[in-house]
Design an enzyme around this catalytic site. Structure first.
Site, mmCIF file in Angstrom:
data_model
loop_
_atom_site.group_PDB
_atom_site.id
_atom_site.type_symbol
_atom_site.label_atom_id
_atom_site.label_comp_id
_atom_site.label_asym_id
_atom_site.label_seq_id
_atom_site.Cartn_x
_atom_site.Cartn_y
_atom_site.Cartn_z
ATOM 1 N N LEU A 219 41.549 42.846 51.904
ATOM 2 C CA LEU A 219 41.677 41.956 50.942
ATOM 3 C C LEU A 219 42.350 40.787 51.331
ATOM 4 O O LEU A 219 42.890 40.608 52.298
ATOM 5 C CB LEU A 219 42.801 42.598 49.728
ATOM 6 C CG LEU A 219 42.110 43.764 48.687
ATOM 7 C CD1 LEU A 219 43.356 44.004 47.968
ATOM 8 C CD2 LEU A 219 41.075 43.315 48.080
ATOM 9 N N ASP A 220 41.802 39.526 50.565
ATOM 10 C CA ASP A 220 42.084 38.144 50.933
ATOM 11 C C ASP A 220 43.649 38.092 50.860
ATOM 12 O O ASP A 220 44.215 38.894 49.964
ATOM 13 C CB ASP A 220 41.422 37.377 49.949
ATOM 14 C CG ASP A 220 41.622 35.764 50.555
ATOM 15 O OD1 ASP A 220 41.217 35.413 51.469
ATOM 16 O OD2 ASP A 220 42.570 35.296 49.798
ATOM 17 N N LYS A 221 44.301 37.241 51.645
ATOM 18 C CA LYS A 221 45.764 37.266 51.675
ATOM 19 C C LYS A 221 46.301 36.905 50.031
ATOM 20 O O LYS A 221 47.163 37.226 49.834
ATOM 21 C CB LYS A 221 46.307 36.094 52.664
ATOM 22 C CG LYS A 221 47.771 35.992 52.606
ATOM 23 C CD LYS A 221 48.264 35.008 53.776
ATOM 24 C CE LYS A 221 49.724 34.826 53.978
ATOM 25 N NZ LYS A 221 49.958 33.877 55.047
ATOM 26 N N ARG A 319 34.855 37.248 51.366
ATOM 27 C CA ARG A 319 35.127 36.567 49.921
ATOM 28 C C ARG A 319 34.219 36.231 49.048
ATOM 29 O O ARG A 319 33.797 35.359 48.227
ATOM 30 C CB ARG A 319 35.632 35.110 50.423
ATOM 31 C CG ARG A 319 37.041 35.001 51.299
ATOM 32 C CD ARG A 319 37.182 33.692 51.687
ATOM 33 N NE ARG A 319 37.818 33.027 50.691
ATOM 34 C CZ ARG A 319 39.002 32.661 50.302
ATOM 35 N NH1 ARG A 319 39.849 33.463 50.798
ATOM 36 N NH2 ARG A 319 39.297 31.824 49.181
#
Length: 386
Positions: A219-221, A319
């Site tokens: 998962l993106d930060k 993303r």
């Protein structure tokens, strides 16, 4: 010609040269018998190197026979063929296919059929990366460098870069999940899905699980929600490949209310460009997204929140959700994942983890079985997630 150079258990039987002089009797490992087919049963720490013979001789006009020395009791299982007429090659393919199918049946056949060498490293890397290790010549079995597709059996010593690998423990019952760990984690904002401990925000230090695990996808930060961690190297391959089409559900908060027409466009797919790294080469891939489910979030009073959207993806590009909404003119303010292939956040709050329940383990088992049945192309890439 005998094929006894490697650890594989399917080799050529002796090709009988009827018009040529046979070597000295003492050079024949089978004794004085001529025209009897056999193959080496390869050695291991708990198995002597022995010559296994068949009970049938070659038929008239039959120049070779494919043999499988994995049968019990020292007998040689044979598949007949006529050299130069193509039947031997076809029989060999059928024999190899049967052997590959048998290897995944049950733990009872583990000692007989062994496992592919790329499964020896599944506790710390994916199957595709394991194939690369083999292709690079970094893997040996009983001291011999092996090639992709080789099989290993109980007692064989497998080494990677000279270091012995404890592969039997992980493979003794390939259908069992007891040897591995499966954890679900509610990732808060600011945690990075990396195992690099030089990154102070790495997910391993955030979870602090007592055994070695790694994240399944990422998962993106700035994103929050569910991510799985495991010690089973099969799971990323099974869950993340594009061909698997496992569902991942998200709640997305936008910078402004969305129009139904834009959601309809997203459902049908939009063209986005995403970076992809393959074989250590970075490139940009521009392609249409797969059809997905997109709907407004309903509040407790039943009214729709037009600035909050539920999205269900069946692929995972870098993303992807942020790029999809950007393509139709919106900015994603918050992205929260609620579910992966039927496993949800039940029983967790932000920053907490717990081991998967028996019901969730059944979903994982089904995912692994689906992957084995599909036999994904080894060149297919695991996908990023967001």
């Amino acid at each position: 010609v005998r094929d006894d150079a490697g650890p594989g258990r399917v080799g050529w039987g002796e090709r009988i040269a009827r018009d040529e002089e046979h070597g000295p009797e003492e050079d024949d490992p089978r004794g004085s018998a001529r025209g009897e087919e056999g193959a080496w049963r390869h050695a291991g720490p708990r198995r002597s190197r022995a010559w296994a013979q068949s009970t049938a001789s070659l038929d008239e006009g039959e120049d070779f026979r494919v043999v499988d020395v994995r049968a019990r009791g020292g007998d040689v299982v044979t598949s007949r063929g006529d050299f130069g007429r193509g039947s031997g090659r076809g029989d060999r393919r059928r024999t190899q296919t049967k052997n590959a199918d048998a290897s995944s049946e049950s733990s009872a056949s583990f000692a007989e059929t062994g496992v592919r060498v790329n499964k020896c490293f599944k506790d710390f890397t994916s199957r595709r990366e394991s194939d690369k290790l083999v292709d690079q010549g970094r893997v040996t079995v009983n001291g011999a460098v092996v090639s992709a597709g080789a099989r290993v059996f109980p007692g064989d010593i497998v080494r990677l870069d000279g270091d012995e690998v404890d592969w039997e423990t992980k493979n003794r019952d390939d259908a069992s999940l007891d040897a591995f760990r499966y954890v679900k984690y509610w990732k808060p904002r600011g945690i990075t899905c990396t195992t690099d401990r030089r990154d102070r925000t790495n997910i391993l230090d955030a979870v602090r699980y007592p055994e070695r695990v790694f994240p399944v996808g990422r998962l993106d930060k700035d994103s929050t929600g569910l991510i799985l961690l495991t010690s089973d190297g099969r799971l990323p391959n099974a869950a993340l490949r594009a061909g698997a089409k496992k569902e991942k559900k998200y709640v997305v908060c936008l910078d402004r209310p969305a129009r139904e027409a834009d959601l309809r466009t997203l459902r049908e797919g939009v063209v986005i460009s995403t970076p992809v790294r393959r074989d250590k080469v970075d490139r940009i891939v521009t392609a249409r997204t797969l059809p997905c489910d997109v709907a407004f979030v309903k509040e407790r009073n039943g009214k729709e929140n037009f600035a909050a959207v539920r999205v269900t993806l069946r692929e995972g590009r870098n993303r992807q959700i942020r790029r999809m909404f950007d393509a139709v003119g919106y900015v994603v303010r918050d992205l929260h994942r609620t579910e992966i292939m039927g496993i949800g956040l039940g029983g967790l709050t932000a920053g907490e983890w717990k081991e998967c329940s028996p019901e969730e383990m059944e979903l994982i088992r089904a995912c692994l079985e689906d992957a084995d049945a599909a036999q994904f192309d080894a060149t297919e890439e695991e996908e990023d997630e967001d």
